[in-house]
Design an enzyme around this catalytic site. Structure first.
Site, mmCIF file in Angstrom:
data_model
loop_
_atom_site.group_PDB
_atom_site.id
_atom_site.type_symbol
_atom_site.label_atom_id
_atom_site.label_comp_id
_atom_site.label_asym_id
_atom_site.label_seq_id
_atom_site.Cartn_x
_atom_site.Cartn_y
_atom_site.Cartn_z
ATOM 1 N N CYS A 177 0.818 -1.213 0.000
ATOM 2 C CA CYS A 177 0.000 0.000 0.000
ATOM 3 C C CYS A 177 0.850 1.260 0.000
ATOM 4 O O CYS A 177 0.338 2.353 -0.188
ATOM 5 C CB CYS A 177 -0.920 0.021 1.218
ATOM 6 S SG CYS A 177 -2.180 -1.229 1.117
ATOM 7 N N CYS A 233 1.105 9.462 10.295
ATOM 8 C CA CYS A 233 2.441 8.993 9.899
ATOM 9 C C CYS A 233 3.312 8.787 11.139
ATOM 10 O O CYS A 233 4.149 7.881 11.191
ATOM 11 C CB CYS A 233 3.117 10.000 8.979
ATOM 12 S SG CYS A 233 2.020 10.661 7.730
HETATM 13 FE FE1 FES Z 1 1.741 7.887 4.575
HETATM 14 FE FE2 FES Z 1 2.915 9.879 5.811
HETATM 15 S S1 FES Z 1 1.327 9.995 4.346
HETATM 16 S S2 FES Z 1 3.371 7.808 5.976
#
Ligand code: FES
Length: 212
Positions: A36, A107
């Site tokens: 992904c 994240c």
């Molecule tokens: Fe997926 Fe930061 S947007 S890790």
């Protein structure tokens, strides 16, 4: 529209600390999914008598915020005991980095989850669990709920491609509704094994593909 990153985030993004893999790690963890896109891998080494993290490294396939968070949390965890490292939160990482853009908080969560899972895996395999709960289907499914089904972008439990789990004397078999020769089958097998194998009483993990 550009994303407002702090100077500290940009510094850690452009010159991340502790990147790579620890040699002969005592524990590892992967969060997210390579299929992904967003994924963090973390490995660490622990001095058993003092339970201190002596080395820790990460690899990220995520964005700037993810890389910066991986860098800062590995800095924070190195030299700490595993109990101290368990207390590191995404809020702490956020504070150290001077504030992540709100759309990028997930994240940071991904990187902190990798740290927590690696420590949990260490505790499983080194007899440090406060309570040794025998592995059952519920525990396996809970761990599998963090494995992403690359076909759907959601986890393998919610998307119901894991259809059955059997546990016999420490040998776990996970049945997946996907053809054995599917392009994602090998990767999914690795991710499932990596999630279940660290459990303290698991001897082996077999993944059986039985889709058409
Ligand atoms: Fe997926 Fe930061 S947007 S890790």
């Amino acid at each position: 529209m550009s994303i407002p990153y702090t100077k500290k985030i940009l510094e850690h993004f452009m010159h991340p600390h502790n990147v790579g893999q620890v040699e002969n790690p005592d524990a590892t963890a992967t969060e997210g999914s390579p299929a992904c896109g967003d994924m963090v891998k973390l490995s660490l080494k622990v001095d058993a008598p003092t339970k201190t993290i002596t080395d820790i490294k990460f690899e990220s396939y995520g964005c700037a915020s993810n890389i910066a968070t991986g860098s800062i949390i590995t800095d924070l965890a190195k030299g700490r005991t595993i109990d101290e490292a368990k207390a590191i939160t995404w809020q702490k990482a956020n504070e150290e980095l001077g504030g992540l853009p709100p759309v990028k908080v997930h994240c940071a969560v991904l990187a902190v989850d990798a740290l927590k899972t690696a420590i949990e895996n260490y505790e499983h395999r080194h007899g440090l669990l406060k309570e040794k709960v025998p592995t059952d289907e519920k525990i396996v499914m809970k761990r599998l709920s963090r494995v992403i089904n690359p076909l759907a972008g959601l986890d393998v439990v919610r998307t119901k491609i894991v259809t059955e789990v059997r546990i016999e004397a420490g040998d776990v078999t996970v049945f997946v509704e996907l053809p054995e020769d599917h392009q994602f089958a090998a990767n999914l097998r690795n991710e499932i094994q990596e999630r279940i194998e660290p459990l303290w009483d698991v001897r082996s993990v077999n993944v059986v593909f039985r889709g058409k």
